[in-house]
Design a protein around this motif. Sequence first.
Motif, PDB file in Angstrom:
ATOM      1  N   GLU A  70     -37.203  20.178  25.601  1.00 20.63           N
ATOM      2  CA  GLU A  70     -37.944  18.973  25.219  1.00 20.63           C
ATOM      3  C   GLU A  70     -37.842  18.716  23.722  1.00 20.63           C
ATOM      4  OE1 GLU A  70     -40.038  15.550  25.974  1.00 20.63           O
ATOM      5  OE2 GLU A  70     -39.243  16.971  27.423  1.00 20.63           O
ATOM      6  N   LEU A  71     -37.969  19.760  22.914  1.00 17.04           N
ATOM      7  CA  LEU A  71     -37.808  19.601  21.464  1.00 17.04           C
ATOM      8  C   LEU A  71     -36.419  19.064  21.130  1.00 17.04           C
ATOM      9  CD1 LEU A  71     -39.493  22.750  19.909  1.00 17.04           C
ATOM     10  CD2 LEU A  71     -40.149  20.378  19.566  1.00 17.04           C
ATOM     11  N   GLY A  72     -35.416  19.634  21.768  1.00 26.29           N
ATOM     12  CA  GLY A  72     -34.041  19.201  21.518  1.00 26.29           C
ATOM     13  C   GLY A  72     -33.828  17.732  21.836  1.00 26.29           C
ATOM     14  N   GLN A  73     -34.479  17.251  22.875  1.00 24.03           N
ATOM     15  CA  GLN A  73     -34.335  15.842  23.239  1.00 24.03           C
ATOM     16  C   GLN A  73     -35.074  14.921  22.276  1.00 24.03           C
ATOM     17  OE1 GLN A  73     -35.264  15.226  27.373  1.00 24.03           O
ATOM     18  NE2 GLN A  73     -33.813  16.777  28.027  1.00 24.03           N
ATOM     19  N   CYS A  74     -36.094  15.423  21.615  1.00 20.51           N
ATOM     20  CA  CYS A  74     -36.860  14.609  20.662  1.00 20.51           C
ATOM     21  C   CYS A  74     -36.245  14.596  19.266  1.00 20.51           C
ATOM     22  CB  CYS A  74     -38.298  15.138  20.563  1.00 20.51           C
ATOM     23  SG  CYS A  74     -39.270  14.932  22.052  1.00 20.51           S
ATOM     24  N   MET A  75     -35.309  15.468  19.010  1.00 23.07           N
ATOM     25  CA  MET A  75     -34.761  15.611  17.659  1.00 23.07           C
ATOM     26  C   MET A  75     -33.726  14.545  17.329  1.00 23.07           C
ATOM     27  SD  MET A  75     -34.520  19.759  17.546  1.00 23.07           S
ATOM     28  CE  MET A  75     -33.705  19.853  15.987  1.00 23.07           C
ATOM     29  N   ASN A  76     -33.680  14.172  16.083  1.00 23.89           N
ATOM     30  CA  ASN A  76     -32.639  13.272  15.577  1.00 23.89           C
ATOM     31  C   ASN A  76     -31.531  14.158  15.023  1.00 23.89           C
ATOM     32  OD1 ASN A  76     -30.976  11.535  14.256  1.00 23.89           O
ATOM     33  ND2 ASN A  76     -32.580  10.499  13.103  1.00 23.89           N
ATOM     34  N   TRP A  77     -30.532  14.443  15.844  1.00 28.95           N
ATOM     35  CA  TRP A  77     -29.483  15.386  15.490  1.00 28.95           C
ATOM     36  C   TRP A  77     -28.620  14.900  14.333  1.00 28.95           C
ATOM     37  CZ3 TRP A  77     -29.694  20.199  17.171  1.00 28.95           C
ATOM     38  CH2 TRP A  77     -30.522  20.462  18.258  1.00 28.95           C
ATOM     39  N   ASN A  78     -28.606  13.612  14.059  1.00 27.10           N
ATOM     40  CA  ASN A  78     -27.818  13.074  12.945  1.00 27.10           C
ATOM     41  C   ASN A  78     -28.406  13.444  11.591  1.00 27.10           C
ATOM     42  OD1 ASN A  78     -25.943  11.823  14.650  1.00 27.10           O
ATOM     43  ND2 ASN A  78     -27.289  10.056  14.897  1.00 27.10           N
ATOM     44  N   ARG A  79     -29.689  13.782  11.559  1.00 29.86           N
ATOM     45  CA  ARG A  79     -30.333  14.152  10.293  1.00 29.86           C
ATOM     46  C   ARG A  79     -30.077  15.599   9.901  1.00 29.86           C
ATOM     47  NH1 ARG A  79     -35.909  14.112   9.925  1.00 29.86           N
ATOM     48  NH2 ARG A  79     -35.576  14.072   7.708  1.00 29.86           N
ATOM     49  N   GLU A  92     -37.046  21.155   9.358  1.00 29.95           N
ATOM     50  CA  GLU A  92     -37.878  19.953   9.198  1.00 29.95           C
ATOM     51  C   GLU A  92     -37.831  19.083  10.456  1.00 29.95           C
ATOM     52  OE1 GLU A  92     -40.687  17.655   7.724  1.00 29.95           O
ATOM     53  OE2 GLU A  92     -39.979  19.488   6.767  1.00 29.95           O
ATOM     54  N   GLU A  93     -36.668  18.941  11.043  1.00 27.65           N
ATOM     55  CA  GLU A  93     -36.538  18.116  12.244  1.00 27.65           C
ATOM     56  C   GLU A  93     -37.259  18.758  13.431  1.00 27.65           C
ATOM     57  OE1 GLU A  93     -35.733  14.763  14.320  1.00 27.65           O
ATOM     58  OE2 GLU A  93     -35.481  15.092  12.165  1.00 27.65           O
ATOM     59  N   ILE A  94     -37.231  20.073  13.530  1.00 26.76           N
ATOM     60  CA  ILE A  94     -37.983  20.754  14.591  1.00 26.76           C
ATOM     61  C   ILE A  94     -39.472  20.489  14.417  1.00 26.76           C
ATOM     62  CG2 ILE A  94     -38.694  23.010  15.491  1.00 26.76           C
ATOM     63  CD1 ILE A  94     -35.805  23.969  14.911  1.00 26.76           C
ATOM     64  N   LYS A  95     -39.956  20.594  13.184  1.00 26.31           N
ATOM     65  CA  LYS A  95     -41.374  20.333  12.920  1.00 26.31           C
ATOM     66  C   LYS A  95     -41.758  18.906  13.296  1.00 26.31           C
ATOM     67  CE  LYS A  95     -41.890  23.666   9.151  1.00 26.31           C
ATOM     68  NZ  LYS A  95     -42.109  23.813   7.692  1.00 26.31           N
ATOM     69  N   CYS A  96     -40.924  17.937  12.945  1.00 24.88           N
ATOM     70  CA  CYS A  96     -41.203  16.536  13.289  1.00 24.88           C
ATOM     71  C   CYS A  96     -41.171  16.325  14.796  1.00 24.88           C
ATOM     72  CB  CYS A  96     -40.196  15.606  12.617  1.00 24.88           C
ATOM     73  SG  CYS A  96     -40.353  15.533  10.830  1.00 24.88           S
ATOM     74  N   SER A  97     -40.283  17.007  15.475  1.00 28.27           N
ATOM     75  CA  SER A  97     -40.137  16.837  16.918  1.00 28.27           C
ATOM     76  C   SER A  97     -41.321  17.393  17.692  1.00 28.27           C
ATOM     77  CB  SER A  97     -38.851  17.500  17.400  1.00 28.27           C
ATOM     78  OG  SER A  97     -37.745  16.850  16.831  1.00 28.27           O
ATOM     79  N   VAL A  98     -41.972  18.407  17.149  1.00 25.39           N
ATOM     80  CA  VAL A  98     -43.138  18.980  17.819  1.00 25.39           C
ATOM     81  C   VAL A  98     -44.189  17.893  18.037  1.00 25.39           C
ATOM     82  CG1 VAL A  98     -45.080  20.582  17.541  1.00 25.39           C
ATOM     83  CG2 VAL A  98     -42.745  21.333  17.045  1.00 25.39           C
ATOM     84  N   ALA A  99     -44.361  17.014  17.067  1.00 27.82           N
ATOM     85  CA  ALA A  99     -45.340  15.932  17.187  1.00 27.82           C
ATOM     86  C   ALA A  99     -44.939  14.910  18.247  1.00 27.82           C
ATOM     87  CB  ALA A  99     -45.509  15.246  15.834  1.00 27.82           C
TER      88      ALA A  99
END
Length: 107
Positions: free
Chosen positions: A75-84, A93-100
């Motif tokens: 679920e985290l992986g699907q919420c992440m912006n992999w381009n960043r 940082e992207e993992i932290k943002c995705s948790v929300a």
Amino acid sequence: MDAEVYINEVRPKTLECGDRMLGSDWTYQQDDARPHTHRLTQEWCAENFPDFIFKERWPPNSPDLCPLDYSLWNELGQCMNWNRITTKATLIEEIKCSVAKVDKKQF
């Protein structure tokens, strides 16, 4: 497919793709398919991949993982912006943002 075909035809392509996509610092893990668990396959992977998780340490054999780990990381992986993601710091940082962004009602 036996271990010999697997080693000669599949593993080199996996190594090439992994290096092209991830650079020279990545870890490879297989599942429990018979060609994957063969002693020669395990040896080839240990000698050729930058890092390799041996079959004895795969998640189904790990006392540290549970099904929640698999579904939550998916679920985290699907919420992440992999381009960043360009560095370890941006990954964190992207993992932290995705948790929300994760729908907590699923868990």
